[in-house]
Design a protein around this motif. Sequence first.
Motif, short mmCIF file in Angstrom:
data_model
loop_
_atom_site.label_atom_id
_atom_site.label_comp_id
_atom_site.label_asym_id
_atom_site.label_seq_id
_atom_site.Cartn_x
_atom_site.Cartn_y
_atom_site.Cartn_z
N GLU A 318 0.83 -1.22 0.00
CA GLU A 318 0.00 0.00 0.00
C GLU A 318 0.86 1.26 0.00
OE1 GLU A 318 -0.51 -2.67 1.75
OE2 GLU A 318 -2.62 -2.99 2.27
N MET A 469 -2.23 5.10 7.02
CA MET A 469 -2.27 5.31 5.56
C MET A 469 -2.95 6.62 5.21
SD MET A 469 -0.48 3.16 3.93
CE MET A 469 -0.89 3.85 2.35
N ASP A 473 -1.20 9.59 2.96
CA ASP A 473 -1.85 10.27 1.83
C ASP A 473 -1.74 11.80 2.00
OD1 ASP A 473 -3.45 9.90 -0.56
OD2 ASP A 473 -5.01 10.95 0.59
#
Length: 486
Positions: A318, A469, A473
């Motif tokens: 990811e 995550m 971002d």
Amino acid sequence: MSDSSWTRTSPTTGRSPATAPGLLHSLSPLLLEWLPQQRWFAGKGRPITGFDLVSATELLPMGGRLGTPGLLHLLLDVEQTGRRADCYQLLLGTRTLLPPALAPAAVGQATGGPLDGLTIYDGLYDPRLTAVLLERLRAPGRTGRLRFLTEPSATVPAGLAPRLSTAEQSNTSVIYGDEYILKVFRRVSPGANPDLELSLALARDGSRRVAAPAAWFEALELPEPAGAPDGIGAEPATLGVLQRYLPGSADGWELALRAMDDGTEFTADARALGAATAEVHAALARALPTGSLDRRRIQLIAATMAQRLDTAAAEVPELRPYRTRLRAAFHDLSELGGTGARVAAQRIHGDLHLGQALRTADHDWLLIDFEGEPSRPLSERRLPAPPVQDVAGMLRSFDYAARHRDPAAPTAGAWAERHRDAFCTGYAATSGTDPRDQPVLIRAYETDKAVYEVLYEARHRPAWLPIPMSAIDRLASNPPPRRITP
Ligand SMILES: Nc1ncnc2c1ncn2[C@@H]1O[C@H](COP(=O)(O)OP(=O)(O)O)[C@@H](O)[C@H]1O
Ligand SMILES: O=P(O)(O)O[C@H]1O[C@H](CO)[C@@H](O[C@H]2O[C@H](CO)[C@@H](O)[C@H](O)[C@H]2O)[C@H](O)[C@H]1O
């Protein structure tokens, strides 16, 4: 694997003669199964390929009268996939028969050697044994290679009732009569553990922001295992610390989640926590060596951060699409070094997050667990570092609290921003240095922490991965921390 790999021992072990022969031979099969199941075992997922007994000390004779427990202290090097991995501290109880209340602590029944026929268990679960440990801590001196020390200003009363702490933690703690808490370190490295070193320095400096150590114990004169980069060596290794217990306290993580869930503000607390953190930093700078990071050191830190990003991205797919954009934060840090700017460095907490802050019954903030990030070598954790690293850790934590229920909740971003801002405001008001005025440093440290968290969550709590995550971002599109209040 040959049987001998399980019974290999260092020629210079500190074990007491009565316990040495065959000890490891009878314990190895039990430990092989039990160790990987322990929360504090760091090498999960990699097969154990050998044990090396570093020291063994009988704190209470084993195999005594029926029903009388024995207490055996072990330092055990664990080899995984053919290489020495870590040294663990075990306090093993021995009994002929284990009472049902101690069943969850069972390690197994030993066969052969000096423990033949005895039931072995984790002695820290047994109040009879942890009471003995407290008595040993109250009386400074040596037992074999163990040395027990007390802080002269502290008087620990006798007979405090022990109970095992139920907190989720990386080590094991025992609470004594709501007055003291003993943390027994599970993974042991040579040298003073910063948890003791920093708490002691702060308490001796008169800081009220730390739980003062009253006694501790350490291992002396241990052999350096061949080829071990961070093995037990000549420097005494801290094994456990007895500190003031704060009854009725709640940690910042619980409090922040409660506020988030109830829709109440936590900004006054966040501001007070920022001020408390600044006070701790000032006291650490007074009490312990400080310095400044020159160009080479800044560039080395930036390169190490970039390396950690690559390692994490190799394990967590990811992360890969963000790699190039995240590297910009480390590139900027390296450039900052190139300008000749010197960055002030000092001893810091090293793993600061909301769970490391306790709010006492009197609404005062204290910081705990100065061990630093456990995955890094002790030598690295003891180096001076920019205090903004701790600030970045706490900023990440407010983001975690905001996104804990739903990382994509529309209100989460604003809640996080308000509390991050309040923390910085409190920090700036007390220290005179506003972390928001160091955007390159704070962005690099925040990015590095978020990358660490991605790896941590992928390994330990995959359902939580979306939390860091979402920060990845955000950080990849580079907004420096916003200032809401002056
Ligand atoms: N001095 C203290 N007073 C009260 N509770 C404490 C104290 N120190 C630690 N605790 C409790 O024990 C928990 C684990 O402590 P911590 O030092 O973080 O252990 P570890 O390093 O093993 O994770 C904390 O989250 C807190 O709930
Ligand atoms: O408790 P430790 O000091 O061993 O720290 C490790 O575990 C933490 C989780 O318990 C982890 O912290 C991360 O999750 C927290 C919420 O559970 C959050 O407040 C922190 O900001 C976040 O980093 C920590 O990273 C890890 O080293």
